[in-house]
Scaffold this motif. Sequence first.
Motif, mmCIF file in Angstrom:
data_model
loop_
_atom_site.group_PDB
_atom_site.id
_atom_site.type_symbol
_atom_site.label_atom_id
_atom_site.label_comp_id
_atom_site.label_asym_id
_atom_site.label_seq_id
_atom_site.Cartn_x
_atom_site.Cartn_y
_atom_site.Cartn_z
ATOM 1 N N SER A 47 0.841 -1.188 0.000
ATOM 2 C CA SER A 47 0.000 0.000 0.000
ATOM 3 C C SER A 47 0.882 1.246 0.000
ATOM 4 N N LEU A 48 0.545 2.204 -0.856
ATOM 5 C CA LEU A 48 1.282 3.461 -0.944
ATOM 6 C C LEU A 48 0.291 4.605 -1.057
ATOM 7 N N ASP A 49 0.369 5.535 -0.095
ATOM 8 C CA ASP A 49 -0.454 6.743 -0.118
ATOM 9 C C ASP A 49 0.483 7.934 -0.219
ATOM 10 N N ILE A 50 0.255 8.776 -1.222
ATOM 11 C CA ILE A 50 1.085 9.960 -1.422
ATOM 12 C C ILE A 50 0.193 11.177 -1.273
ATOM 13 N N THR A 51 0.495 12.019 -0.282
ATOM 14 C CA THR A 51 -0.357 13.176 -0.026
ATOM 15 C C THR A 51 0.274 14.478 -0.500
ATOM 16 N N VAL A 52 1.414 14.404 -1.168
ATOM 17 C CA VAL A 52 2.050 15.599 -1.730
ATOM 18 C C VAL A 52 1.777 15.650 -3.224
ATOM 19 N N ASN A 53 1.902 16.816 -3.817
ATOM 20 C CA ASN A 53 1.646 16.980 -5.238
ATOM 21 C C ASN A 53 2.781 16.386 -6.068
ATOM 22 N N VAL A 54 2.473 15.347 -6.833
ATOM 23 C CA VAL A 54 3.493 14.740 -7.694
ATOM 24 C C VAL A 54 3.288 15.124 -9.156
ATOM 25 N N GLY A 55 2.200 15.809 -9.489
ATOM 26 C CA GLY A 55 1.950 16.203 -10.869
ATOM 27 C C GLY A 55 1.604 15.011 -11.745
ATOM 28 N N ALA A 56 1.101 15.299 -12.931
ATOM 29 C CA ALA A 56 0.726 14.241 -13.870
ATOM 30 C C ALA A 56 1.942 13.408 -14.261
ATOM 31 N N ARG A 57 3.098 14.047 -14.356
ATOM 32 C CA ARG A 57 4.339 13.336 -14.693
ATOM 33 C C ARG A 57 4.673 12.311 -13.609
ATOM 34 N N GLY A 58 4.489 12.680 -12.348
ATOM 35 C CA GLY A 58 4.758 11.771 -11.243
ATOM 36 C C GLY A 58 3.796 10.603 -11.208
ATOM 37 N N VAL A 59 2.524 10.863 -11.518
ATOM 38 C CA VAL A 59 1.540 9.785 -11.570
ATOM 39 C C VAL A 59 1.945 8.790 -12.658
ATOM 40 N N HIS A 60 2.314 9.314 -13.820
ATOM 41 C CA HIS A 60 2.720 8.447 -14.927
ATOM 42 C C HIS A 60 3.944 7.617 -14.543
ATOM 43 N N MET A 61 4.913 8.242 -13.870
ATOM 44 C CA MET A 61 6.112 7.531 -13.440
ATOM 45 C C MET A 61 5.739 6.363 -12.524
ATOM 46 N N LEU A 62 4.818 6.589 -11.613
ATOM 47 C CA LEU A 62 4.376 5.525 -10.706
ATOM 48 C C LEU A 62 3.632 4.416 -11.451
ATOM 49 N N LEU A 63 2.739 4.795 -12.353
ATOM 50 C CA LEU A 63 1.929 3.805 -13.052
ATOM 51 C C LEU A 63 2.754 2.944 -14.007
ATOM 52 N N MET A 64 3.913 3.444 -14.409
ATOM 53 C CA MET A 64 4.807 2.683 -15.291
ATOM 54 C C MET A 64 5.866 1.912 -14.498
ATOM 55 N N ALA A 65 5.934 2.142 -13.195
ATOM 56 C CA ALA A 65 6.987 1.539 -12.371
ATOM 57 C C ALA A 65 6.877 0.015 -12.361
ATOM 58 N N THR A 66 8.030 -0.628 -12.368
ATOM 59 C CA THR A 66 8.059 -2.090 -12.342
ATOM 60 C C THR A 66 8.559 -2.632 -11.012
ATOM 61 N N ARG A 67 9.100 -1.784 -10.158
ATOM 62 C CA ARG A 67 9.684 -2.246 -8.894
ATOM 63 C C ARG A 67 8.652 -2.586 -7.830
ATOM 64 N N PHE A 68 7.457 -2.027 -7.914
ATOM 65 C CA PHE A 68 6.414 -2.246 -6.907
ATOM 66 C C PHE A 68 5.689 -3.552 -7.195
ATOM 67 N N GLU A 69 6.359 -4.652 -7.019
ATOM 68 C CA GLU A 69 5.846 -5.959 -7.426
ATOM 69 C C GLU A 69 4.602 -6.401 -6.659
ATOM 70 N N ALA A 70 4.450 -5.987 -5.400
ATOM 71 C CA ALA A 70 3.329 -6.436 -4.570
ATOM 72 C C ALA A 70 2.300 -5.337 -4.308
ATOM 73 N N LEU A 71 2.488 -4.141 -4.872
ATOM 74 C CA LEU A 71 1.611 -3.004 -4.571
ATOM 75 C C LEU A 71 0.188 -3.282 -5.056
ATOM 76 N N GLU A 72 -0.752 -3.321 -4.109
ATOM 77 C CA GLU A 72 -2.158 -3.585 -4.404
ATOM 78 C C GLU A 72 -3.007 -2.324 -4.343
ATOM 79 N N HIS A 73 -2.570 -1.338 -3.547
ATOM 80 C CA HIS A 73 -3.344 -0.110 -3.327
ATOM 81 C C HIS A 73 -2.438 1.107 -3.523
ATOM 82 N N LEU A 74 -2.900 2.047 -4.339
ATOM 83 C CA LEU A 74 -2.179 3.300 -4.561
ATOM 84 C C LEU A 74 -3.170 4.444 -4.486
ATOM 85 N N ALA A 75 -2.877 5.408 -3.615
ATOM 86 C CA ALA A 75 -3.712 6.607 -3.496
ATOM 87 C C ALA A 75 -2.816 7.820 -3.667
ATOM 88 N N ILE A 76 -3.176 8.677 -4.611
ATOM 89 C CA ILE A 76 -2.423 9.905 -4.861
ATOM 90 C C ILE A 76 -3.367 11.059 -4.593
#
Length: 171
Positions: A47-76
């Motif tokens: 589970s990863l919750d991000i409460t700071v502004n990461v911008g659309a670029r940051g969201v895209h970076m997270l959604l393309m990430a391959t390292r979060f192998e077990a991540l089931e929940h993401l809240a931005i």
Amino acid sequence: SNGSAMKRLFADPSFERIRSLVLSDSRFDWDGFRDLCASPEVKRLRSLDITVNVGARGVHMLLMATRFEALEHLAIESNYQATPNLQGYENVAGLKALRSLHLRHGSTALMVAKVLSSPLGQRLEEVGVNGWAWPAEIPALPSLRRIRILDGALLPLSAEGLVRASADGRL
């Protein structure tokens, strides 16, 4: 910098026990964010919750990430960007275990539509967005089980889109 602080956190042997992480420091910087997305130590996070502004670029970076192998929940919480670049959003396919995605402030209907149409969006079981960011046209979402309208301000076009998608068997 936050980048070096993140590296120290990940290097600590006790970090391997962490399954849920909340990032809420207002001094969050891109070095720390890149380190987070590239770190092999995040492979156990569920589970990863991000409460700071990461911008659309940051969201895209997270959604393309391959390292979060077990991540089931993401809240931005916030992804404001003056002129969001949504190039590549329709192809996001990272986060293989992700089943719950919440995009709050700064999300647009176009951003949400592209994410829902992506390979990642097709796997989601739960989607939560601000009501005004629900797209009017919703693709077939075969895995979707829960919709969360996070602020209750659902626009008429968005409501009609949800009703149509449900009636057509896309939800």
